[in-house]
Design a protein around this motif. Structure first.
Motif, short mmCIF file in Angstrom:
data_model
loop_
_atom_site.label_atom_id
_atom_site.label_comp_id
_atom_site.label_asym_id
_atom_site.label_seq_id
_atom_site.Cartn_x
_atom_site.Cartn_y
_atom_site.Cartn_z
N ALA A 100 0.82 -1.21 0.00
CA ALA A 100 0.00 0.00 0.00
C ALA A 100 0.85 1.26 0.00
N VAL A 101 2.13 1.16 0.36
CA VAL A 101 3.00 2.34 0.34
C VAL A 101 3.43 2.70 -1.08
N CYS A 102 3.26 1.78 -2.02
CA CYS A 102 3.71 1.99 -3.40
C CYS A 102 2.69 2.78 -4.21
N ASN A 103 3.17 3.78 -4.93
CA ASN A 103 2.35 4.44 -5.94
C ASN A 103 2.62 3.81 -7.30
N VAL A 104 3.85 3.35 -7.48
CA VAL A 104 4.29 2.73 -8.73
C VAL A 104 4.99 1.43 -8.36
N LEU A 105 4.72 0.37 -9.11
CA LEU A 105 5.40 -0.90 -8.93
C LEU A 105 6.00 -1.29 -10.27
N ILE A 106 7.32 -1.47 -10.27
CA ILE A 106 8.03 -1.86 -11.49
C ILE A 106 8.20 -3.37 -11.46
N VAL A 107 7.61 -4.07 -12.42
CA VAL A 107 7.67 -5.53 -12.50
C VAL A 107 8.83 -5.89 -13.42
N ASP A 108 10.03 -5.90 -12.83
CA ASP A 108 11.21 -6.19 -13.64
C ASP A 108 11.96 -7.44 -13.20
N ASP A 109 11.37 -8.21 -12.28
CA ASP A 109 11.96 -9.48 -11.88
C ASP A 109 10.89 -10.35 -11.23
N ALA A 110 11.27 -11.56 -10.81
CA ALA A 110 10.31 -12.52 -10.27
C ALA A 110 9.69 -12.02 -8.96
N SER A 111 10.47 -11.35 -8.10
CA SER A 111 9.91 -10.90 -6.82
C SER A 111 8.87 -9.80 -7.04
N ALA A 112 9.09 -8.93 -7.99
CA ALA A 112 8.11 -7.88 -8.30
C ALA A 112 6.86 -8.49 -8.91
N SER A 113 7.05 -9.49 -9.76
CA SER A 113 5.90 -10.16 -10.37
C SER A 113 5.07 -10.85 -9.30
N ALA A 114 5.73 -11.50 -8.34
CA ALA A 114 5.01 -12.17 -7.25
C ALA A 114 4.27 -11.15 -6.39
N ALA A 115 4.91 -10.01 -6.12
CA ALA A 115 4.27 -8.96 -5.32
C ALA A 115 3.04 -8.42 -6.03
N ALA A 116 3.13 -8.23 -7.34
CA ALA A 116 2.02 -7.69 -8.11
C ALA A 116 0.84 -8.66 -8.15
N LYS A 117 1.10 -9.95 -8.00
CA LYS A 117 0.04 -10.96 -8.06
C LYS A 117 -0.67 -11.16 -6.72
N THR A 118 -0.13 -10.62 -5.64
CA THR A 118 -0.73 -10.85 -4.32
C THR A 118 -2.10 -10.22 -4.23
N ALA A 119 -2.90 -10.74 -3.32
CA ALA A 119 -4.25 -10.21 -3.11
C ALA A 119 -4.18 -8.75 -2.69
#
Length: 180
Positions: A100-119
């Protein structure tokens, strides 16, 4: 008179060669430094994005990215700059509900992709950006960067932006290759 024309034509020829050489260097630099170009695009995307009022009260614009990737390192160089009345702040990708602290999320690796997929990330007003040459899997991005020949272009999923309660400027939408 003939000598003056000869000097003028040599001077013009040298100017053309110098200009062509400068253009070639700029073009080569742009091709080599994809991360700086992507960072500039992402910075400009934030200039043309409006977050819901509750998210806009914070003085910082938090860009969450893996700091250990080349793009993360390049984006960190922009920390402290002003954008849309806020201070650009690059943060490591947090876990779970703290997205919730993020205004922008950069999906440039597996950890970012996993974070973006979370509920937790699904319904937050986060501008999700997938850089060029990165497999984002099945993450719904708001902006997807890609290379088209020697150019960097982008597509916008405006439906996803609206679902996340983000308003993208019509100027940004006009520059996109595709808007869905």
């Amino acid at each position: 008179m003939q000598a003056a024309r000869s000097v003028l034509s040599r001077t013009l020829a040298l100017a053309v060669v110098a200009a062509a050489s400068a253009c070639a260097r700029v073009s080569a630099y742009a091709q080599v430094d994809l991360y700086s170009l992507e960072a500039a695009y992402i910075y400009n995307f934030t200039e043309f994005t409006e977050w819901p009022a509750a998210r806009g009260e914070n003085a910082a614009l938090n860009v969450c990215v893996n700091p250990h990737t080349p793009l993360g390192t390049t984006l960190a160089k922009l920390s402290g700059r002003a954008v849309a009345g806020k201070t650009w702040s690059v943060k490591p990708i947090p876990d779970g509900a703290t997205l919730a602290v993020c205004n922008v999320l950069i999906v440039d690796d597996a950890s970012a992709s996993a974070a973006a997929k979370t509920a937790a990330a699904r319904d937050l007003p986060i501008l999700i950006v997938r850089p060029a040459d990165v497999d984002g899997g099945d993450v719904r991005n708001v902006v997807t960067l890609f290379r088209e020949g020697d150019r960097l272009r982008f597509d916008i999923d405006n439906t996803e932006a609206a679902r996340r309660h983000l308003a993208l400027s019509s100027k940004l939408l006009r520059l996109a290759r595709n808007v869905t």
